[in-house]
Design an enzyme around this catalytic site. Structure first.
Site, mmCIF file in Angstrom:
data_model
loop_
_atom_site.group_PDB
_atom_site.id
_atom_site.type_symbol
_atom_site.label_atom_id
_atom_site.label_comp_id
_atom_site.label_asym_id
_atom_site.label_seq_id
_atom_site.Cartn_x
_atom_site.Cartn_y
_atom_site.Cartn_z
ATOM 1 N N ARG A 92 -9.496 50.547 -13.237
ATOM 2 C CA ARG A 92 -10.748 51.327 -13.219
ATOM 3 C C ARG A 92 -10.858 52.291 -12.039
ATOM 4 O O ARG A 92 -11.196 53.455 -12.228
ATOM 5 C CB ARG A 92 -11.975 50.408 -13.275
ATOM 6 C CG ARG A 92 -12.155 49.648 -14.577
ATOM 7 C CD ARG A 92 -11.888 50.465 -15.791
ATOM 8 N NE ARG A 92 -12.286 49.794 -17.018
ATOM 9 C CZ ARG A 92 -11.823 50.118 -18.220
ATOM 10 N NH1 ARG A 92 -10.931 51.083 -18.354
ATOM 11 N NH2 ARG A 92 -12.239 49.488 -19.304
ATOM 12 N N SER A 171 -13.452 44.019 -28.647
ATOM 13 C CA SER A 171 -13.420 45.087 -27.649
ATOM 14 C C SER A 171 -12.171 44.850 -26.797
ATOM 15 O O SER A 171 -12.028 43.811 -26.157
ATOM 16 C CB SER A 171 -14.682 45.015 -26.787
ATOM 17 O OG SER A 171 -14.493 45.817 -25.643
#
Ligand code: ARG
Length: 406
Positions: A92, A171
């Site tokens: 991230r 997901s």
């Protein structure tokens, strides 16, 4: 006005493009950062363009991810809550930094991501983006609209946005270091995951090889420089291929699944399922080599540092100065972490079966129970006496008082 969106091609970020267009009227610039997710990047670009983005960037950051994020994680034995090798958490801040780079190039300070308000990724994106571009505006449509996954699917359908069928069930976030599978049937913490959740690790018993295999990992200063015959070259050449190879080999033997309850930054406990064959085997090998080379004092203190390092990385504080302080300590411990480790894998299980190092502190002469021992046992008697002194005194004092009272 332009908004730069971190785009994965999945449900959340595809919905986000359209929302940025219709709600805010932005020209959306999408950025897909290749961190080894193995997706078809051309198809992702086509999808972004089909939803009508003004411009799309694909950035190959695989080597940077491997060398500057994954390697420090190996040296830190980075496992959040003892289990999760931090794949998503590591990627991230790198993705966020690329988005900021593109925003500078495009002359805008409006940044966007597709994170929900329930997860850790929003924390990681927001903090890294703000640290690198303090005056930016961050828009997270899914979070802002408080949308559920079902509402997103409906919105996508209405807007004619195509979604892969796998994304309807789970997901997924994957990169070189691991694959996280969330949602759907996995939300029942009391049930074994369905086999269709797994892609990297062979879970079909009938397909597992009948014989064990061995993986040989070589470390220099804590860095895995070779796995079997694959060796990394100067400035990280081949690092990506080496990790991919380890993923494939261990995965084939059924090694690499993590299934645990995880504490998210936002307070939620969640059931998390991962596939991380390379991460689990390489970190285990690294830990075992450290045990051979570092003193017990170094090992005990390093564990505290590792836990703190993993917590910072997990919770979006990659750019927190403490993390680089800890990295300097960790780097210092790795000076003599040179050697070779053999991992044996068989039908889903793995363990280290051999380790060696020129700097090994293991001394067969001291450890042996057979003849030829160089350890002077007569020294032990006095040592044991002193080592247990306080425990013995405390027990004596307390039992004397108890006898007097009773
Ligand atoms: N729980 C993991 C983490 O916080 C995995 C997150 C996966 N992200 C996702 N969008 N599916 O790092």
């Amino acid at each position: 006005m332009k908004a730069v969106l971190a785009y994965s091609g999945g449900l959340d970020t595809s919905v986000a493009i359209r929302w940025l267009q219709v709600k805010y009227g932005y020209d959306v610039v999408t950025v897909t950062v290749d961190v080894g997710q193995g997706d078809n990047l051309k198809a992702i670009e086509d999808r972004a363009k089909a939803i009508g983005v003004a411009k799309h960037y694909t950035i190959d950051a695989r080597k940077e991810f491997a060398m500057n994020y994954v390697m420090p994680c190996i040296k830190a034995n980075g496992l959040y809550e003892g289990k999760y090798p931090l794949a998503t958490a590591l990627a991230r801040p790198l993705i966020a930094s690329k988005v900021v780079e593109i925003a500078r190039k495009e002359g805008t300070e409006i940044l966007a991501h597709g994170c929900t308000g329930k997860g850790n990724d929003q924390v990681r994106f927001d903090i890294t983006m703000r640290a690198l571009m303090p005056s930016c505006t961050i828009i997270a449509p899914i979070r802002d609209m408080n949308m559920t996954r079902d509402e997103e699917l409906e919105f996508a359908k209405k807007e004619g946005i195509e979604i892969a069928s796998e994304a309807k069930r789970y997901s997924i976030d994957q990169n070189l270091w691991g694959r996280a599978i969330e949602g759907g049937s996995l939300e029942y913490a009391d049930r074994e995951p369905d086999a269709d959740a797994f892609r990297w690790v062979n879970v079909d018993p009938s397909l597992l090889p009948d014989d064990p295999t061995y993986m040989h990992i070589e470390f220099e200063h804590g860095l895995p420089v070779a796995v079997d015959d694959l060796r990394i070259g100067s400035n990280g050449k081949g690092a990506v291929e080496m990790i991919e190879y380890a993923n494939e080999k261990a995965g084939k033997y059924g090694v690499g699944i993590v299934d645990h309850i995880e504490d998210r930054v936002v307070g939620i406990k969640s059931r998390e399922v991962y596939e991380a064959p390379a991460a689990l085997t390489i970190i285990e090998a690294h830990k075992e080599l450290e045990k051979l080379v570092l003193t017990s004092h170094q090992l005990r203190f390093k564990q505290i540092v590792e836990q703190q390092w993993s917590m910072l990385t997990y919770s979006g504080l990659w750019l927190e100065p403490l993390r680089s302080d800890l990295d300097r300590f960790i780097e210092s411990t790795q000076e003599y972490v040179n050697g070779k480790v053999t991992v044996k894998m068989y039908k889903g299980a793995f363990r280290v079966v051999a380790r060696s190092s020129p700097y090994s502190l293991y001394d067969e002469g001291l450890a042996t129970y057979s003849k030829g021992s160089t350890f002077d046992q007569s020294l032990a008697r006095g040592f044991v006496e002193l080592w247990g002194l306080q425990s013995i005194v405390a027990n004596r004092v307390r039992s004397t008082i108890m006898r007097m009272e009773g």
